[in-house]
Write an enzyme that holds these catalytic residues in place. Structure first.
Site, PDB file in Angstrom:
ATOM      1  N   HIS A 113     -29.479  47.179  -5.057  1.00 36.15           N
ATOM      2  CA  HIS A 113     -30.609  47.504  -4.180  1.00 36.15           C
ATOM      3  C   HIS A 113     -31.914  47.310  -4.932  1.00 36.15           C
ATOM      4  O   HIS A 113     -32.044  47.740  -6.087  1.00 36.15           O
ATOM      5  CB  HIS A 113     -30.510  48.955  -3.700  1.00 36.15           C
ATOM      6  CG  HIS A 113     -31.713  49.430  -2.951  1.00 36.15           C
ATOM      7  ND1 HIS A 113     -32.457  50.526  -3.351  1.00 36.15           N
ATOM      8  CD2 HIS A 113     -32.324  48.943  -1.840  1.00 36.15           C
ATOM      9  CE1 HIS A 113     -33.456  50.707  -2.498  1.00 36.15           C
ATOM     10  NE2 HIS A 113     -33.404  49.765  -1.576  1.00 36.15           N
ATOM     11  N   SER A 114     -32.866  46.639  -4.308  1.00 35.83           N
ATOM     12  CA  SER A 114     -34.199  46.456  -4.865  1.00 35.83           C
ATOM     13  C   SER A 114     -34.120  45.802  -6.241  1.00 35.83           C
ATOM     14  O   SER A 114     -33.641  44.680  -6.365  1.00 35.83           O
ATOM     15  CB  SER A 114     -34.920  47.813  -4.902  1.00 35.83           C
ATOM     16  OG  SER A 114     -36.287  47.655  -5.159  1.00 35.83           O
ATOM     17  N   MET A 115     -34.526  46.482  -7.301  1.00 38.16           N
ATOM     18  CA  MET A 115     -34.487  45.875  -8.636  1.00 38.16           C
ATOM     19  C   MET A 115     -33.063  45.720  -9.150  1.00 38.16           C
ATOM     20  O   MET A 115     -32.810  45.066 -10.155  1.00 38.16           O
ATOM     21  CB  MET A 115     -35.254  46.736  -9.638  1.00 38.16           C
ATOM     22  CG  MET A 115     -34.495  47.977 -10.071  1.00 38.16           C
ATOM     23  SD  MET A 115     -35.141  48.732 -11.572  1.00 38.16           S
ATOM     24  CE  MET A 115     -33.856  49.936 -11.925  1.00 38.16           C
ATOM     25  N   VAL A 136     -34.043  42.898  -1.074  1.00 43.03           N
ATOM     26  CA  VAL A 136     -34.872  42.248  -2.077  1.00 43.03           C
ATOM     27  C   VAL A 136     -34.342  40.835  -2.189  1.00 43.03           C
ATOM     28  O   VAL A 136     -33.206  40.563  -1.794  1.00 43.03           O
ATOM     29  CB  VAL A 136     -34.839  42.975  -3.440  1.00 43.03           C
ATOM     30  CG1 VAL A 136     -33.522  42.741  -4.143  1.00 43.03           C
ATOM     31  CG2 VAL A 136     -36.000  42.567  -4.325  1.00 43.03           C
TER      32      VAL A 136
END
Length: 330
Positions: A113-115, A136
């Site tokens: 998730h995300s980074m 992302v």
């Protein structure tokens, strides 16, 4: 790897085990669900979150997988990096490699998730058999003209922090901690806030402090351009599922978005209603797509590969049996 014997039943998720992985500066903590010898899936949370980010999603996913979610260094219950050390995407990729080695995983899927995807799939493509990217584009390219300014800002933040490192962290009541996290993440539900705070707070005299390292808030000084992102992306060998929330993360420019998805469109790109933490707030929205991807792109392929040698062995045994029978009849 130290796997704690204690198995815990949470109110919103099935049985899981706490785990601790030794690293040179301390430990990386995490949680594991599913059969120990199930297909390995490493779950990597986003910036400033922790592995509790996957608590609500994993119960919806295929039961034959072994899910391990870790608190990345500086987050949750994991150790902070040593003094003077920056947090960066390449460092997180190295952390993933440490985790995989400790778990004796040579081939596994990544759900980030995300980074959370952290460049690992491009640096170690032979180790990854499936990639699920949650809201992302996998890489966060930076305008080359902006890189010097961002690098300098990150360095100045670190130097300023080191001068006042002796200052104590601010102590909150639990209610004020909820308000603080909600202010920083206004789209999160109250249930999701409480889930993240299970590992995001440490009890101290007079209340609670946030467990994450304040340095994770500083500008990441190791940046790559759009061209470098595309080159890294081209190294990925595994099938990719990209799930984008309609009210979630978006790249700095439309051009970046179009170019980064050009290769991914060869795989699967799905848009769902929700915010940046849709997998935590509304796991039932994203779970069907993840289940289908794991079943059709990862587990079925793995089964085919496992069956192929078995089929070959059976045919070999059959040919030996026939030859043996011919010899006996002679």
């Amino acid at each position: 790897m130290l796997l704690r014997d204690k198995t815990i039943l949470g109110s919103r998720h099935p049985f899981f085990s706490e785990l601790s992985i030794p690293v040179p500066w301390g430990e990386i903590r995490g949680k594991a669900w599913g059969p120990e010898h199930g297909h390995p899936v490493l779950c990597l949370h986003g910036w400033a979150d922790n592995c509790g980010s996957f608590n609500t999603l994993i119960p919806f996913l295929p039961k034959e997988c072994r899910y391990v979610a870790v608190d990345m260094p500086g987050h949750g219950l994991s150790s902070h990096r040593p003094p003077g050390v920056f947090y960066s995407f390449p460092a997180y990729a190295a952390d993933v490699r440490r985790v995989a080695e400790s778990l004796s995983w040579t081939k596994f899927s990544i759900m980030g998730h995300s980074m959370g995807e952290s460049q690992f799939s491009a640096l170690y493509p032979e180790m990854v058999d499936g990639i699920i990217v949650l809201d992302v584009f996998g890489f966060v390219p930076t305008d080359p003209k902006e890189i010097p300014r961002i690098m300098r800002q990150g360095m100045e933040e670190m130097l300023k922090f080191e001068k006042k490192a002796e200052e104590k962290k601010r102590v909150y009541t639990y209610e004020k901690a909820v308000e603080r996290l909600l202010a920083a993440n206004p789209t999160l539900s109250e249930r999701s806030i409480q889930t993240l705070l299970e590992r995001g707070l440490t009890r101290v005299e007079g209340g609670f402090v946030f467990s994450r390292d304040l340095r994770v808030n500083f500008k990441n000084i190791e940046r790559i351009t759009l061209e470098q992102s595309l080159e890294m992306q081209s190294l990925i060998q595994a099938p990719v599922l990209l799930i984008l929330a309609d009210k979630g993360f978006s790249p700095a420019s439309r051009e970046s978005s179009q170019k980064l998805t050009s290769k991914l469109l060869q795989d699967t790109v799905v848009r769902v209603p929700g915010s940046h933490h849709v997998h935590l707030d509304n796991p039932e929205v994203v779970a069907p797509f993840i289940c289908d991807f794991l079943q059709t792109k990862v587990l079925s392929h793995k089964k085919s590969k496992e069956d192929a040698p078995l089929l070959c062995d059976c045919r070999t045994l059959q040919s030996h049996a026939v030859a043996r029978l011919d010899w006996i009849l002679k």
